[in-house]
Design a protein around this motif. Sequence first.
Motif, PDB file in Angstrom:
ATOM      1  N   ASP A 272       0.817  -1.207   0.000  1.00 23.65           N
ATOM      2  CA  ASP A 272       0.000   0.000   0.000  1.00 23.65           C
ATOM      3  C   ASP A 272       0.859   1.269   0.000  1.00 23.65           C
ATOM      4  O   ASP A 272       0.506   2.262  -0.646  1.00 23.65           O
ATOM      5  CB  ASP A 272      -0.931   0.002   1.214  1.00 23.65           C
ATOM      6  N   GLY A 273       1.970   1.257   0.743  1.00 24.42           N
ATOM      7  CA  GLY A 273       2.837   2.430   0.783  1.00 24.42           C
ATOM      8  C   GLY A 273       3.479   2.709  -0.557  1.00 24.42           C
ATOM      9  O   GLY A 273       3.512   3.870  -1.018  1.00 24.42           O
ATOM     10  N   TYR A 274       3.993   1.666  -1.214  1.00 26.74           N
ATOM     11  CA  TYR A 274       4.616   1.850  -2.525  1.00 26.74           C
ATOM     12  C   TYR A 274       3.576   2.253  -3.559  1.00 26.74           C
ATOM     13  O   TYR A 274       3.844   3.087  -4.433  1.00 26.74           O
ATOM     14  CB  TYR A 274       5.325   0.562  -2.941  1.00 26.74           C
ATOM     15  N   LEU A 275       2.371   1.712  -3.440  1.00 29.36           N
ATOM     16  CA  LEU A 275       1.292   2.101  -4.350  1.00 29.36           C
ATOM     17  C   LEU A 275       0.976   3.590  -4.207  1.00 29.36           C
ATOM     18  O   LEU A 275       0.766   4.297  -5.203  1.00 29.36           O
ATOM     19  CB  LEU A 275       0.045   1.265  -4.060  1.00 29.36           C
ATOM     20  N   LEU A 326      -5.405   5.750 -12.625  1.00 24.11           N
ATOM     21  CA  LEU A 326      -5.782   5.071 -13.867  1.00 24.11           C
ATOM     22  C   LEU A 326      -4.533   4.678 -14.657  1.00 24.11           C
ATOM     23  O   LEU A 326      -4.473   3.603 -15.272  1.00 24.11           O
ATOM     24  CB  LEU A 326      -6.679   5.996 -14.691  1.00 24.11           C
ATOM     25  N   THR A 327      -3.536   5.531 -14.632  1.00 25.39           N
ATOM     26  CA  THR A 327      -2.274   5.219 -15.310  1.00 25.39           C
ATOM     27  C   THR A 327      -1.657   3.932 -14.779  1.00 25.39           C
ATOM     28  O   THR A 327      -1.095   3.130 -15.540  1.00 25.39           O
ATOM     29  CB  THR A 327      -1.281   6.388 -15.139  1.00 25.39           C
ATOM     30  N   LEU A 328      -1.755   3.717 -13.471  1.00 28.48           N
ATOM     31  CA  LEU A 328      -1.127   2.540 -12.871  1.00 28.48           C
ATOM     32  C   LEU A 328      -1.742   1.243 -13.388  1.00 28.48           C
ATOM     33  O   LEU A 328      -1.057   0.219 -13.496  1.00 28.48           O
ATOM     34  CB  LEU A 328      -1.253   2.608 -11.344  1.00 28.48           C
ATOM     35  N   GLU A 336      -7.314  -4.337 -12.291  1.00 25.27           N
ATOM     36  CA  GLU A 336      -8.540  -3.545 -12.227  1.00 25.27           C
ATOM     37  C   GLU A 336      -9.163  -3.570 -10.831  1.00 25.27           C
ATOM     38  O   GLU A 336      -9.701  -2.573 -10.367  1.00 25.27           O
ATOM     39  CB  GLU A 336      -9.531  -4.057 -13.278  1.00 25.27           C
ATOM     40  N   LYS A 337      -9.064  -4.700 -10.159  1.00 19.44           N
ATOM     41  CA  LYS A 337      -9.647  -4.800  -8.823  1.00 19.44           C
ATOM     42  C   LYS A 337      -8.922  -3.889  -7.842  1.00 19.44           C
ATOM     43  O   LYS A 337      -9.553  -3.233  -7.014  1.00 19.44           O
ATOM     44  CB  LYS A 337      -9.598  -6.244  -8.341  1.00 19.44           C
ATOM     45  N   ARG A 338      -7.598  -3.819  -7.950  1.00 14.81           N
ATOM     46  CA  ARG A 338      -6.831  -2.940  -7.056  1.00 14.81           C
ATOM     47  C   ARG A 338      -7.195  -1.476  -7.328  1.00 14.81           C
ATOM     48  O   ARG A 338      -7.323  -0.667  -6.406  1.00 14.81           O
ATOM     49  CB  ARG A 338      -5.325  -3.162  -7.297  1.00 14.81           C
ATOM     50  N   TYR A 339      -7.378  -1.160  -8.586  1.00 11.27           N
ATOM     51  CA  TYR A 339      -7.772   0.214  -8.936  1.00 11.27           C
ATOM     52  C   TYR A 339      -9.133   0.547  -8.346  1.00 11.27           C
ATOM     53  O   TYR A 339      -9.332   1.629  -7.785  1.00 11.27           O
ATOM     54  CB  TYR A 339      -7.806   0.395 -10.451  1.00 11.27           C
ATOM     55  N   ARG A 484     -12.368   2.373   5.012  1.00 15.22           N
ATOM     56  CA  ARG A 484     -12.523   3.466   4.041  1.00 15.22           C
ATOM     57  C   ARG A 484     -13.203   3.004   2.762  1.00 15.22           C
ATOM     58  O   ARG A 484     -13.186   3.707   1.758  1.00 15.22           O
ATOM     59  CB  ARG A 484     -11.157   4.077   3.729  1.00 15.22           C
ATOM     60  N   GLY A 485     -13.766   1.819   2.796  1.00 20.40           N
ATOM     61  CA  GLY A 485     -14.406   1.285   1.604  1.00 20.40           C
ATOM     62  C   GLY A 485     -13.476   0.385   0.832  1.00 20.40           C
ATOM     63  O   GLY A 485     -12.307   0.225   1.165  1.00 20.40           O
ATOM     64  N   GLY A 486     -14.011  -0.233  -0.231  1.00 18.30           N
ATOM     65  CA  GLY A 486     -13.184  -1.125  -1.027  1.00 18.30           C
ATOM     66  C   GLY A 486     -14.009  -1.954  -1.971  1.00 18.30           C
ATOM     67  O   GLY A 486     -15.202  -1.718  -2.184  1.00 18.30           O
ATOM     68  N   VAL A 487     -13.360  -2.973  -2.542  1.00 19.46           N
ATOM     69  CA  VAL A 487     -14.000  -3.889  -3.483  1.00 19.46           C
ATOM     70  C   VAL A 487     -14.476  -5.122  -2.725  1.00 19.46           C
ATOM     71  O   VAL A 487     -13.767  -5.637  -1.855  1.00 19.46           O
ATOM     72  CB  VAL A 487     -13.015  -4.298  -4.595  1.00 19.46           C
ATOM     73  N   VAL A 488     -15.673  -5.588  -3.039  1.00 20.41           N
ATOM     74  CA  VAL A 488     -16.232  -6.770  -2.378  1.00 20.41           C
ATOM     75  C   VAL A 488     -16.733  -7.747  -3.433  1.00 20.41           C
ATOM     76  O   VAL A 488     -17.048  -7.376  -4.568  1.00 20.41           O
ATOM     77  CB  VAL A 488     -17.379  -6.389  -1.423  1.00 20.41           C
TER      78      VAL A 488
END
Length: 597
Positions: A272-275, A326-328, A336-339, A484-488
Amino acid sequence: MTLSAPVHYTLRPASPQAHLFDVTVTVTHPAKNGQVFFLPTWIPGSYMIREFSKHIVSLAAEAGGKAVPLRQLAKNRWQAAPAKGELTLRYQVYAFDLSVRGAYLDGERGFFNGTSVFLAAEGYENESCTVDIQAPDGKFHANWKVATSLPAVDVKKKSGFGLYRAADYDELIDHPVELGDFHKVSFKACGVPHEFVVSGRFQADLKRLADDCKKICEYQIRLFGEPAPFDRYVFMLFVGKDVYGGLEHRASTALVANRDDLPAPGAAEIGDGYLKLLGLISHEYFHSWNVKRMKPAAFAPYDLNREGMTRLLWAFEGITSYYDDLTLVRCGLIDEKRYLGLLAETITGVQRGAGRLKQTLEQSSFEAWTKYYRQDENSPNSIVSYYTKGSLAALALDLVIRRDSKGKQSLDDVMRALWSKWLADGKGLEEDEWEKIAIETTGLKLKPFFDLALRSTEDLPLAELLASQGVELKFEAAQGASDRGGVVDAFAGKPAPLTLGARTAADAAGVRLVQVLDGGAAQQAGLSGGDVVVAVDKLRAYDLDKQLARLQAGDTIKLHAFRRDELMTFELVAQAASDDTCRLKLAAGGGKWIAGR
């Protein structure tokens, strides 16, 4: 050093232990009625008056070996008495600002933006200038080097100290300089040399950092179209503890981040930090097009003596904030899930601020100088960020264009049209011009969208638009302070826990309320930002979420809190958390826009 321009500067780290730069500026032909000098009051890219002149600790003028009287005209302006021949100002600048906006100097490193150290000679702003960057004295600085994108004229090959040139004052202040015994890694993106210099104490895989940055840079260069708008680019990163930020420049960027955010040697994953660091790098690099060249007319040229008011910051910061993550995905660093997880966190952050219902995006842009950059304990209740809501407006616009053009066009086409316009005329955009170009480029009736997204406080129709792309959005109650929310994979529908309705921080005496949110239990009880809660029902306050967890909605508890030095008592009625946390669910085959399809 022979003077080779109408204005010549020298800069030397004179006293690292006292954080002082020695600077001179020499004007070959000073104004006959007395040369005026000024220092900017703000730096482009950071929209707040910062009063850099407060760091000038001594100032004197001379001509022909004799002292010349100086008269201060304003907080950041001085006038020298009429003088014959070359006029030189000598001054010292105190430099101990660890951010990317100012200047810094100690025994380990130096850094400066031109806006902090180079007095402008009035009337010569459009003339060429040179600067001699000199090495500090002493054996402890023998390994110091220079990193900058400023064009070199005559510098030492190994260290980079020596003479540099700028076409005008605007160029001079748009190339920050890093000094010290830094680490450097190089790469080419679309054939353009890039350097990444890292200062501070760290252990990291810099080759991996360079490889990942190359992917980011090449995607963005190709998005707008080769060639890149610079011949060389320099990333300057200082790593430390609990620091974060970036500031864009025409051929470089200054960054600060936590040392642990760098990629660890041997690590394969993107933590997460590097992201977060890669997103910051992507954001500042995208600015090479979107605000350093394409920019509001209010910034063309910059007036560095007063605020440059524009309603377009949402387009230059918000759209950049959309494309950074989006670039990442599009360059292959994350899936796509991480985005979507990052997007869910952004949606949550905007949804949780009552300010989104009170301030429009245009107002947020225009009032950045007095509100966004001068936030206080009430800011979440009164303002909305043109970065975060701006990025959601960009997402919504992209999806509207894709939907209404039946997939034939996207926001990418608008950005390329804006770039083509800049290449053709080099002019800033008038306040209504961005929208006009978007409408002309797509041929779509976008005015209703712009009215809603930019000039109203209505929520964006994100659920509807994401659904058109196979992504389902639902708001649920947060399941804790870190949620903080996320993908489920499936919406859980868990019961809403109790919430204080405040953002808190640890305090030696208990728990400090940083911000009290509109309508929450804390506000209704009469608590305020800055209060320090010391007891909950006669027990020491230590973790308010845990201490509330055993209650039921509607239960009443007694809180003791200090406001300044006064102990106060409050009765708080426990409330269930509202549905303000974004969950996104990706359907099979959905989310094609993320990859640019």
